[in-house]
Design a protein around this motif. Sequence first.
Motif, PDB file in Angstrom:
ATOM      1  N   UNK A  47       0.816  -1.219   0.000  1.00 53.88           N
ATOM      2  CA  UNK A  47       0.000   0.000   0.000  1.00 53.88           C
ATOM      3  C   UNK A  47       0.845   1.263   0.000  1.00 53.88           C
ATOM      4  N   UNK A  48       1.909   1.269   0.792  1.00 51.81           N
ATOM      5  CA  UNK A  48       2.787   2.450   0.880  1.00 51.81           C
ATOM      6  C   UNK A  48       3.390   2.783  -0.482  1.00 51.81           C
ATOM      7  N   UNK A  49       3.891   1.762  -1.162  1.00 49.37           N
ATOM      8  CA  UNK A  49       4.482   1.966  -2.485  1.00 49.37           C
ATOM      9  C   UNK A  49       3.423   2.430  -3.486  1.00 49.37           C
ATOM     10  N   UNK A  50       2.236   1.847  -3.402  1.00 49.56           N
ATOM     11  CA  UNK A  50       1.149   2.247  -4.303  1.00 49.56           C
ATOM     12  C   UNK A  50       0.785   3.711  -4.094  1.00 49.56           C
ATOM     13  N   UNK A  51       0.709   4.126  -2.842  1.00 45.51           N
ATOM     14  CA  UNK A  51       0.381   5.522  -2.538  1.00 45.51           C
ATOM     15  C   UNK A  51       1.469   6.459  -3.062  1.00 45.51           C
ATOM     16  N   UNK A  52       2.723   6.105  -2.850  1.00 42.69           N
ATOM     17  CA  UNK A  52       3.832   6.938  -3.339  1.00 42.69           C
ATOM     18  C   UNK A  52       3.834   7.026  -4.861  1.00 42.69           C
ATOM     19  N   UNK A  53       3.559   5.912  -5.516  1.00 44.72           N
ATOM     20  CA  UNK A  53       3.506   5.928  -6.986  1.00 44.72           C
ATOM     21  C   UNK A  53       2.351   6.785  -7.496  1.00 44.72           C
ATOM     22  N   UNK A  54       1.194   6.687  -6.851  1.00 42.26           N
ATOM     23  CA  UNK A  54       0.044   7.501  -7.255  1.00 42.26           C
ATOM     24  C   UNK A  54       0.337   8.987  -7.052  1.00 42.26           C
ATOM     25  N   UNK A  55       0.970   9.335  -5.934  1.00 40.28           N
ATOM     26  CA  UNK A  55       1.341  10.733  -5.687  1.00 40.28           C
ATOM     27  C   UNK A  55       2.324  11.224  -6.740  1.00 40.28           C
ATOM     28  N   UNK A  56       3.286  10.384  -7.095  1.00 37.61           N
ATOM     29  CA  UNK A  56       4.258  10.744  -8.124  1.00 37.61           C
ATOM     30  C   UNK A  56       3.577  10.927  -9.480  1.00 37.61           C
ATOM     31  N   UNK A  57       2.655  10.038  -9.820  1.00 36.75           N
ATOM     32  CA  UNK A  57       1.913  10.154 -11.080  1.00 36.75           C
ATOM     33  C   UNK A  57       1.135  11.469 -11.121  1.00 36.75           C
ATOM     34  N   UNK A  58       0.520  11.823 -10.001  1.00 35.63           N
ATOM     35  CA  UNK A  58      -0.258  13.073  -9.936  1.00 35.63           C
ATOM     36  C   UNK A  58       0.657  14.289 -10.066  1.00 35.63           C
ATOM     37  N   UNK A  59       1.745  14.293  -9.326  1.00 39.90           N
ATOM     38  CA  UNK A  59       2.672  15.441  -9.360  1.00 39.90           C
ATOM     39  C   UNK A  59       3.304  15.627 -10.737  1.00 39.90           C
ATOM     40  N   UNK A  60       3.512  14.530 -11.448  1.00 38.22           N
ATOM     41  CA  UNK A  60       4.112  14.593 -12.788  1.00 38.22           C
ATOM     42  C   UNK A  60       3.057  14.674 -13.888  1.00 38.22           C
ATOM     43  N   UNK A  61       1.816  14.936 -13.496  1.00 40.64           N
ATOM     44  CA  UNK A  61       0.690  15.150 -14.402  1.00 40.64           C
ATOM     45  C   UNK A  61       0.404  13.961 -15.309  1.00 40.64           C
ATOM     46  N   UNK A  62       0.729  12.750 -14.823  1.00 42.60           N
ATOM     47  CA  UNK A  62       0.319  11.543 -15.540  1.00 42.60           C
ATOM     48  C   UNK A  62      -1.126  11.208 -15.192  1.00 42.60           C
ATOM     49  N   UNK A  63      -1.589  11.748 -14.069  1.00 44.53           N
ATOM     50  CA  UNK A  63      -2.991  11.688 -13.668  1.00 44.53           C
ATOM     51  C   UNK A  63      -3.454  13.129 -13.496  1.00 44.53           C
ATOM     52  N   UNK A  64      -4.496  13.502 -14.239  1.00 46.15           N
ATOM     53  CA  UNK A  64      -5.026  14.864 -14.175  1.00 46.15           C
ATOM     54  C   UNK A  64      -6.521  14.763 -13.896  1.00 46.15           C
ATOM     55  N   UNK A  65      -6.986  15.550 -12.942  1.00 47.32           N
ATOM     56  CA  UNK A  65      -8.415  15.579 -12.630  1.00 47.32           C
ATOM     57  C   UNK A  65      -9.089  16.691 -13.439  1.00 47.32           C
ATOM     58  N   UNK A  66     -10.244  16.362 -13.985  1.00 46.82           N
ATOM     59  CA  UNK A  66     -10.977  17.278 -14.858  1.00 46.82           C
ATOM     60  C   UNK A  66     -12.339  17.616 -14.246  1.00 46.82           C
ATOM     61  N   UNK A  67     -13.025  18.617 -14.797  1.00 43.55           N
ATOM     62  CA  UNK A  67     -14.350  18.968 -14.278  1.00 43.55           C
ATOM     63  C   UNK A  67     -15.320  17.791 -14.243  1.00 43.55           C
ATOM     64  N   UNK A  68     -15.154  16.823 -15.133  1.00 35.56           N
ATOM     65  CA  UNK A  68     -16.024  15.634 -15.110  1.00 35.56           C
ATOM     66  C   UNK A  68     -15.820  14.796 -13.850  1.00 35.56           C
ATOM     67  N   UNK A  69     -14.703  15.009 -13.146  1.00 36.38           N
ATOM     68  CA  UNK A  69     -14.404  14.281 -11.919  1.00 36.38           C
ATOM     69  C   UNK A  69     -14.988  14.967 -10.680  1.00 36.38           C
ATOM     70  N   UNK A  70     -15.797  15.984 -10.894  1.00 38.40           N
ATOM     71  CA  UNK A  70     -16.397  16.765  -9.801  1.00 38.40           C
ATOM     72  C   UNK A  70     -17.314  15.899  -8.949  1.00 38.40           C
TER      73      UNK A  70
END
Length: 65
Positions: free
Chosen positions: A31-54
């Motif tokens: 879980x720790x590694x998964x969380x760190x990877x998800x945070x890294x993906x978000x910070x590097x804009x590999x995951x972007x939240x859009x208005x449809x995610x409201x």
Amino acid sequence: MMKTDKKLNRVFQIEIVETLSNIVEVDAENEQEALLRAQDMYRNEKVVLYPDDFIDTKFNIFAQK
């Protein structure tokens, strides 16, 4: 003496908070590694939240001193 009913306006601070949410799948050993990877993906804009995610909007009022 004449009485006046004058209301004094005050200034209020209102915080508007919008919540966006999206679930991403991450391959990891734990879980720790998964969380760190998800945070890294978000910070590097590999995951972007859009208005449809409201999901929600909240309004918070701050007390005036």
